[in-house]
Design an enzyme around this catalytic site. Structure first.
Site, PDB file in Angstrom:
ATOM      1  N   ASP A 174       0.861  -1.191   0.000  1.00  0.00           N
ATOM      2  CA  ASP A 174       0.000   0.000   0.000  1.00  0.00           C
ATOM      3  C   ASP A 174       0.894   1.238   0.000  1.00  0.00           C
ATOM      4  O   ASP A 174       1.716   1.423   0.898  1.00  0.00           O
ATOM      5  CB  ASP A 174      -0.893  -0.013   1.236  1.00  0.00           C
ATOM      6  CG  ASP A 174      -2.008   1.025   1.150  1.00  0.00           C
ATOM      7  OD1 ASP A 174      -1.688   2.202   0.881  1.00  0.00           O
ATOM      8  OD2 ASP A 174      -3.175   0.676   1.354  1.00  0.00           O
ATOM      9  N   GLU A 194      -4.159   2.432  -4.885  1.00  0.00           N
ATOM     10  CA  GLU A 194      -2.700   2.475  -4.729  1.00  0.00           C
ATOM     11  C   GLU A 194      -2.162   1.201  -4.092  1.00  0.00           C
ATOM     12  O   GLU A 194      -1.079   1.188  -3.530  1.00  0.00           O
ATOM     13  CB  GLU A 194      -2.296   3.681  -3.878  1.00  0.00           C
ATOM     14  CG  GLU A 194      -2.768   3.646  -2.435  1.00  0.00           C
ATOM     15  CD  GLU A 194      -4.147   4.240  -2.232  1.00  0.00           C
ATOM     16  OE1 GLU A 194      -4.432   4.680  -1.105  1.00  0.00           O
ATOM     17  OE2 GLU A 194      -4.936   4.277  -3.197  1.00  0.00           O
TER      18      GLU A 194
END
Length: 397
Positions: free
Chosen positions: A262, A305
């Protein structure tokens, strides 16, 4: 580059003799075959071009490469010119880009022909035994020159002009280049037919139409499982590949690890530099993941993301090392991009929070591993980000 190409054409044309009647007949056969191919696949080619954002592998080598092997340089280039003129109506590219790519095709063909002739090929009608093997090797050399010149000429310019070049955007994917190699191989078959049984070249016109359709279907299948922004597997493609890998590992009694990656404060990038800059960051991270993982590892984009990496045959210790390698590599990235006003800028110091789950310690199913890795990511973020955390060992799901 276009001015530099003139020297290549001059070298190829210098040793080119006056075309004979046989040369003109062969040229006509190739020109007709290429025209049939282009006209019957025009809509398919338009769809292929509208869907791709990277290097497009054209299929004209089926007609250009036989010209490289059997025609004088002047007619080789003329074949390319006739084909490219017809391609103009489906290219949908700015004129200067189209001219540049046309010159690259012509130069590659001319230099490949010059190389082949310089090596002293023999009459194909008299080949036997070791002579045929030697001729085959000469053809391979010519094919390497043909492909190599295009890679250097086009790929080099793309790499220099792109603010954030990647291997995929500059050279195309492995599937793209395999397609180009197969197309060149079909070109060799066309050359053999042209020399030994010219009327049978009509068969290759039919083959190329079918092959063009297969290429479009392959692209459609690839689009279904590929994330268009990063070129990685999307969740559908990643899940299918991961399930197969997990099944193999469970049958063999091995271990497997999952990394959930992440990007920290990704919203800040979009807010500060704009969404195009955020896309450049995602593409750079995707390229890095391809570089620091093994060919057997399965890399995908989870969404937003977040990225996923499945590491077959990997235990806890190896998974920790792999995760730390990913974290440190991303932290060292220097990403050239643009700001909100289009000015050049560089993004550095991007950190990641990585969660690791290992089969069978943390879970026994893919869904369980995803949940465990996701929990570990949240732990990493709650403890300050920019770190690797393992899922807690509990009841395997």
């Amino acid at each position: 580059m276009e001015l530099l190409a003139l020297s290549g054409f001059a070298a190829a044309f210098a040793g080119s003799g006056t075309p004979t009647t046989t040369d003109w007949v062969r040229f006509a056969i190739l020109a007709v075959g290429a025209t049939v191919h282009i006209q019957l696949t025009q809509r398919q080619e338009e769809r292929r071009r509208s869907r791709t954002r990277t290097v497009l592998i054209d299929l004209i080598a089926v007609w250009v490469f036989p010209a490289v092997l059997v025609l004088p340089a002047t007619l080789v280039v003329l074949v390319v010119v006739l084909i490219r003129l017809q391609r103009w109506f489906t290219a949908r590219r700015p004129a200067h880009n189209f001219v540049f790519s046309s010159i690259s095709h012509s130069l590659a063909a001319a230099l490949a022909h010059l190389t082949y002739i310089s090596l002293g090929p023999q009459d194909w009608h008299t080949l036997s035994g070791w002579d045929s093997l030697r001729e085959f090797l000469l053809i391979i050399v010519a094919a390497l020159v043909y492909e190599g010149v295009q890679v250097l000429y086009v790929g080099g310019i793309l790499a220099l002009s792109s603010p954030n070049p990647t291997i995929r955007t500059v050279l195309g994917s492995k599937a793209d280049n395999l397609l180009e190699a197969i197309t060149t191989g079909l070109g060799v078959m066309t050359a053999v037919l042209l020399v030994t049984m010219p009327p049978t070249v009509a068969i290759m016109a039919v083959v190329t139409v079918v092959f063009n359709r297969l290429a479009e279907l392959d692209q459609l299948q690839d689009d279904v499982v590929t994330d268009p922004k990063t070129g990685l597997l999307n969740m559908r493609g990643w899940t299918e590949a991961a399930e197969r890998a997990l099944g193999r590992i469970s049958r063999s009694g091995g271990t497997l690890a999952m990394l959930m990656i992440d990007l920290d404060h990704f919203k800040w990038i979009n807010d500060t530099f704009g969404h195009p800059a955020g896309d450049d960051v995602l593409m750079s991270v995707a390229e890095v993941l391809g570089e620091v993982t093994r060919p057997s590892d399965i890399v995908g984009r989870f969404g937003g993301e977040e990225f996923l990496v499945l590491l077959p045959d990997t235990d806890t210790a190896a998974a920790g090392l792999a995760a730390e390698r990913v974290r440190s590599t991303i932290a060292g990235l220097r990403i050239d991009t643009t700001d909100k006003r289009g000015g050049q800028t560089t993004i550095t110091g991007r950190t990641t929070s990585i969660g690791v789950a290992v089969y069978p310690d943390h879970a026994s199913t893919l869904e369980g591993l995803l949940q465990a890795a996701d929990e570990a990511v949240y732990t990493a973020k709650e403890n300050g980000r920019n770190q690797v955390r393992f899922a807690p060992v509990g009841d395997a799901a």
